[in-house]
Design a protein around this motif. Structure first.
Motif, mmCIF file in Angstrom:
data_model
loop_
_atom_site.group_PDB
_atom_site.id
_atom_site.type_symbol
_atom_site.label_atom_id
_atom_site.label_comp_id
_atom_site.label_asym_id
_atom_site.label_seq_id
_atom_site.Cartn_x
_atom_site.Cartn_y
_atom_site.Cartn_z
ATOM 1 N N UNK A 74 2.346 15.220 3.790
ATOM 2 C CA UNK A 74 3.638 15.025 3.346
ATOM 3 C C UNK A 74 3.874 14.622 1.867
ATOM 4 N N UNK A 75 4.975 14.894 1.194
ATOM 5 C CA UNK A 75 5.126 14.668 -0.303
ATOM 6 C C UNK A 75 6.363 14.406 -0.600
ATOM 7 N N UNK A 76 6.776 13.396 -1.415
ATOM 8 C CA UNK A 76 8.109 13.030 -1.865
ATOM 9 C C UNK A 76 8.118 14.129 -3.191
ATOM 10 N N UNK A 77 9.169 14.335 -3.609
ATOM 11 C CA UNK A 77 9.683 15.195 -4.545
ATOM 12 C C UNK A 77 8.581 14.796 -5.750
ATOM 13 N N UNK A 78 8.925 13.619 -5.976
ATOM 14 C CA UNK A 78 8.313 13.080 -7.572
ATOM 15 C C UNK A 78 6.707 12.804 -7.377
ATOM 16 N N UNK A 126 4.856 19.224 3.712
ATOM 17 C CA UNK A 126 6.054 18.855 4.111
ATOM 18 C C UNK A 126 6.689 18.051 2.993
ATOM 19 N N UNK A 127 7.988 18.333 2.817
ATOM 20 C CA UNK A 127 8.672 17.501 1.670
ATOM 21 C C UNK A 127 9.938 16.656 2.249
ATOM 22 N N UNK A 128 9.989 15.464 1.640
ATOM 23 C CA UNK A 128 11.311 14.659 2.102
ATOM 24 C C UNK A 128 11.200 13.387 1.383
ATOM 25 N N UNK A 129 11.999 12.518 1.622
ATOM 26 C CA UNK A 129 12.042 11.237 1.022
ATOM 27 C C UNK A 129 10.974 10.185 1.819
ATOM 28 N N UNK A 130 10.478 9.190 1.061
ATOM 29 C CA UNK A 130 9.618 8.354 1.757
ATOM 30 C C UNK A 130 9.702 7.948 3.131
ATOM 31 N N UNK A 131 10.857 7.698 3.585
ATOM 32 C CA UNK A 131 11.301 7.283 4.837
ATOM 33 C C UNK A 131 10.859 8.464 5.993
ATOM 34 N N UNK A 132 11.231 9.422 5.411
ATOM 35 C CA UNK A 132 11.112 10.922 6.142
ATOM 36 C C UNK A 132 9.359 11.178 6.569
ATOM 37 N N UNK A 133 8.885 10.861 5.232
ATOM 38 C CA UNK A 133 7.346 11.273 5.581
ATOM 39 C C UNK A 133 6.697 10.196 6.334
ATOM 40 N N UNK A 134 7.236 8.960 6.180
ATOM 41 C CA UNK A 134 6.574 7.965 7.073
ATOM 42 C C UNK A 134 6.686 8.015 8.546
ATOM 43 N N UNK A 135 8.109 8.554 8.847
ATOM 44 C CA UNK A 135 8.635 8.857 10.140
ATOM 45 C C UNK A 135 7.667 10.193 10.723
ATOM 46 N N UNK A 136 7.257 11.125 9.748
ATOM 47 C CA UNK A 136 6.686 12.124 10.183
ATOM 48 C C UNK A 136 4.792 11.599 10.335
ATOM 49 N N UNK A 137 4.572 10.870 9.704
ATOM 50 C CA UNK A 137 3.163 10.284 9.829
ATOM 51 C C UNK A 137 3.197 9.521 11.219
ATOM 52 N N UNK A 138 4.259 8.750 11.568
ATOM 53 C CA UNK A 138 4.118 7.843 12.760
ATOM 54 C C UNK A 138 4.254 8.910 13.986
ATOM 55 N N UNK A 139 4.933 10.213 13.973
ATOM 56 C CA UNK A 139 4.962 10.888 15.002
ATOM 57 C C UNK A 139 3.899 11.991 15.008
ATOM 58 N N UNK A 144 2.990 14.356 12.993
ATOM 59 C CA UNK A 144 3.625 15.678 12.497
ATOM 60 C C UNK A 144 2.857 16.020 11.169
ATOM 61 N N UNK A 145 2.238 14.922 10.356
ATOM 62 C CA UNK A 145 1.455 15.262 9.256
ATOM 63 C C UNK A 145 0.135 14.271 9.467
ATOM 64 N N UNK A 146 -0.953 14.476 8.558
ATOM 65 C CA UNK A 146 -1.817 13.932 8.676
ATOM 66 C C UNK A 146 -1.844 12.827 7.690
ATOM 67 N N UNK A 147 -1.506 12.832 6.178
ATOM 68 C CA UNK A 147 -1.418 12.200 5.253
ATOM 69 C C UNK A 147 -0.078 12.357 4.608
ATOM 70 N N UNK A 148 0.363 11.278 3.395
ATOM 71 C CA UNK A 148 1.362 11.502 2.944
ATOM 72 C C UNK A 148 1.298 10.696 1.393
ATOM 73 N N UNK A 149 1.964 11.419 0.543
ATOM 74 C CA UNK A 149 2.119 10.948 -0.741
ATOM 75 C C UNK A 149 3.478 10.311 -0.857
ATOM 76 N N UNK A 150 3.631 9.122 -0.888
ATOM 77 C CA UNK A 150 4.891 8.534 -0.841
ATOM 78 C C UNK A 150 5.173 7.354 -2.018
ATOM 79 N N UNK A 151 6.280 6.791 -2.164
ATOM 80 C CA UNK A 151 6.506 5.881 -3.211
ATOM 81 C C UNK A 151 6.704 4.516 -2.524
ATOM 82 N N UNK A 167 19.659 13.679 -3.438
ATOM 83 C CA UNK A 167 18.559 13.531 -2.351
ATOM 84 C C UNK A 167 17.445 13.824 -3.041
ATOM 85 N N UNK A 168 17.407 14.321 -3.893
ATOM 86 C CA UNK A 168 16.137 14.949 -4.790
ATOM 87 C C UNK A 168 15.809 14.641 -6.064
ATOM 88 N N UNK A 169 14.765 14.014 -6.235
ATOM 89 C CA UNK A 169 14.559 13.677 -7.754
ATOM 90 C C UNK A 169 14.550 14.788 -8.653
#
Length: 282
Positions: free
Chosen positions: A96-100, A125-138, A140-147, A216-218
């Motif tokens: 997972x990746x946030x746009x920045x 998979x791209x989205x904001x931090x909250x979307x990526x953290x939700x994807x980790x919790x469920x 859907x992804x293994x790792x995430x770059x978030x802010x 919604x996107x940097x």
């Protein structure tokens, strides 16, 4: 409800009609329609309204589609992880990746990792931090770059260096000496996730500002700034002078951001995922 029914259902949604899905799946339409009726009967709901040329999802159908995609993705990833358990040097990384986070340092590290492990496939998979953290919790992804900031409970986080927010805008609209107080006289373009944080920093200094655009996107913020709509406020690593845009340091200590690589603390990860996390935290 089984995996075959879920794959049939998602195919119908993706293709837009039962007839188109039947053609893609190489089966006749009547058995496919029967499978969907059986699924609706089992769940006790109508999943979609059948039109002459297309289908329209009900609320129940929209929920099932989201869950079905997650289940099918997890099934596919599990098979690949098991198949690659022996060597651990190939497989699929779901990141997972946030746009920045998709530029500069991270992009170069991904390239370097690919050179070492050329058999690895990436699903981004791209989205904001909250979307990526939700994807980790469920899962859907293994790792995430978030802010930051976000709740770190239940996660293992590698924190990269903090960076200042900068102002980015057209030459002439923005001056090198512009500080926080100078920005109160200019229309600002803000990424929605950071808008409350930026507003709080201004308010603590008894300053106000005018918002020209919230996106919604940097990346969108930067593109709007290039048109002359206003000044984008973004992390330093995200704004790059390219002839179309000028970047100025704001120098505000309270306006900082931090990129993190995050994984769940309680979930099994494949060998290649573990290696990736370790190399990206060196």
């Amino acid at each position: 409800m089984d995996l075959k029914q879920l794959s049939y259902f998602t195919a119908i949604v993706d293709e837009g009609s039962i007839s188109a899905a039947a053609k893609k799946l190489h089966i006749s339409q009547p058995p496919l329609s029967h499978q969907m009726k059986s699924l609706e009967c089992e769940l006790g709901v109508i999943l979609f309204d059948r039109g002459l040329r297309s289908i329209t999802l009900t609320d129940a159908g929209k929920l099932l589609y989201t869950r079905a995609k997650t289940i099918l993705d997890m099934t596919s990833a599990t098979k690949m992880e098991i198949n690659n358990l022996g060597s651990g040097l190939s497989g699929t990384l779901r990141i997972g990746m946030v746009s920045s986070s998709s530029i500069g340092y991270i992009a170069r590290k991904l390239r370097d990792f690919q050179e070492i492990y050329p058999e690895v496939t990436y699903q981004i998979y791209e989205g904001n931090t909250y979307q990526m953290m939700d994807a980790l919790k469920t899962s859907q992804i293994d790792l995430a770059f978030v802010r930051a900031p976000f709740s770190e409970d239940g996660f293992i986080c590698h924190k990269y260096a903090e960076e200042y927010f900068v102002a980015a805008g057209q030459e002439g609209v923005l001056k090198d000496e512009d500080g926080l107080a100078d920005l109160t006289h200019k229309p600002l373009i803000l990424y929605r996730r950071w808008e409350p944080f930026i507003r709080e920093v201004f308010q603590k200094k008894s300053l106000a500002f005018r918002t020209a655009c919230i996106a919604d996107n940097a990346w969108t913020c930067i593109q709007m700034a290039k048109t002359g709509m206003g000044i984008a406020i973004v992390p330093e690593s995200f704004a790059v002078e390219d002839g179309e845009i000028k970047v100025c340091q704001i120098g505000e200590e309270a306006l900082k951001s931090q990129l993190m690589l995050v994984k769940r603390a309680d979930r099994y990860i494949s060998n290649i995922t573990r290696i990736f996390f370790e190399k990206f935290t060196m």
